[in-house]
Design an enzyme around this catalytic site. Structure first.
Site, mmCIF file in Angstrom:
data_model
loop_
_atom_site.group_PDB
_atom_site.id
_atom_site.type_symbol
_atom_site.label_atom_id
_atom_site.label_comp_id
_atom_site.label_asym_id
_atom_site.label_seq_id
_atom_site.Cartn_x
_atom_site.Cartn_y
_atom_site.Cartn_z
ATOM 1 N NE ARG A 118 43.214 39.454 58.684
ATOM 2 C CZ ARG A 118 42.110 40.203 58.747
ATOM 3 N NH1 ARG A 118 41.888 40.991 59.772
ATOM 4 N NH2 ARG A 118 41.232 40.162 57.771
ATOM 5 N NE ARG A 149 36.702 39.694 62.214
ATOM 6 C CZ ARG A 149 36.665 39.563 60.880
ATOM 7 N NH1 ARG A 149 35.558 39.840 60.240
ATOM 8 N NH2 ARG A 149 37.702 39.163 60.209
ATOM 9 N NE ARG A 187 43.785 33.863 49.106
ATOM 10 C CZ ARG A 187 43.091 33.926 50.207
ATOM 11 N NH1 ARG A 187 43.516 33.364 51.296
ATOM 12 N NH2 ARG A 187 41.947 34.549 50.223
#
Ligand code: ADP
Length: 225
Positions: free
Chosen positions: A167, A156, A88
């Site tokens: 995000r 959610r 990442r």
């Protein structure tokens, strides 16, 4: 077949990983899953990473690299593996090249609009945890109600459109140097993940076979549904 799978939330990473994992019997190594499992089991490692994972912060590179290094020493990775959620950062990508040789990084490139539509359409039954999507199959038969128990479906918190946008942009900000690194080292495959995986998967699989990355014989007959 030693592969890194890169995809923003909503790219459909899970579907792609599952297909190759089942058809070719190679493990899918997800650092997020490893951490969640360690936390649930209350291990020493779990205690070390809990703070970061619960806050959605990146776990420090040294810890993640150590975890992946150990995991890649296990026997089941001999024929290959799919790395999911790792690397990442650029430091992780370079460290990975010290640990093993990666054949390709597959970037499942999804646009923000499609990612938002896929994730914001997701609904979950609070009773049986079945997952639906109001835009895609499986759609609930009755609007916002579970087919099985009639419970009102819920969304959610992190699937709300504004949170999905957040995000998505955070993902691309942090992953950019990693994508560039695989491009510069001529190992990047970019896939248009806005399209359905039904169209994309066979093309991707052929590409991997034709470039000699995928030499394994299938261990199971897996259909693209
Ligand atoms: P998400 O896509 O929501 O970040 P993941 O399941 O991939 O979910 O990861 C969950 C959490 O685990 C991350 O928020 C982070 O704290 C940690 N994590 C997973 N992979 C890495 C990684 N390669 N480097 C640093 N932290 C990681």
């Amino acid at each position: 077949m030693r592969i890194v799978l890169i995809g923003a939330p909503g790219a459909g990473k899970g579907v792609y990983a599952q297909y190759f994992r089942e058809k070719y019997c190679i493990p899918q190594i997800s650092t997020g899953d490893i951490f969640r499992d360690e936390i649930a089991r209350g291990t020493e490692l779990g205690r070390r990473v809990k703070y970061y994972v619960e806050k959605g912060l990146l776990v420090p590179d040294e810890i993640v690299i150590e975890v992946v290094k150990k995991r890649l020493q296990q026997q089941d990775t001999q024929r290959g593996f799919i790395l999911d959620g790792f690397p990442r950062t650029l430091v992780q990508a370079k460290a990975l090249d010290e640990i093993t040789s990666i054949d390709r990084a597959i970037h499942l490139k999804v646009s923000e609009e499609i990612a938002v539509k896929r994730l914001s359409g997701r609904r979950i039954c609070p009773v049986c945890n079945r997952v639906y999507n109001v835009y895609y199959e499986p759609k609930p038969r009755v609007n916002e109600k579970c087919d099985y128990d009639g419970a009102r479906l819920i969304q959610r918190e992190d699937d709300k459109p504004e949170v999905v946008r957040q995000r998505y942009s955070v993902f691309y900000e942090t992953i950019k140097p990693v994508i560039e690194y695989y491009y510069e080292t001529r190992r990047l495959i970019e896939v248009n993940a806005d399209m359905s995986f039904r169209e994309i998967l066979p093309v991707l699989e052929k590409t991997l076979i034709n470039t000699g990355v995928l030499k394994l014989a299938p261990c199971k007959d897996v259909k693209i549904e």
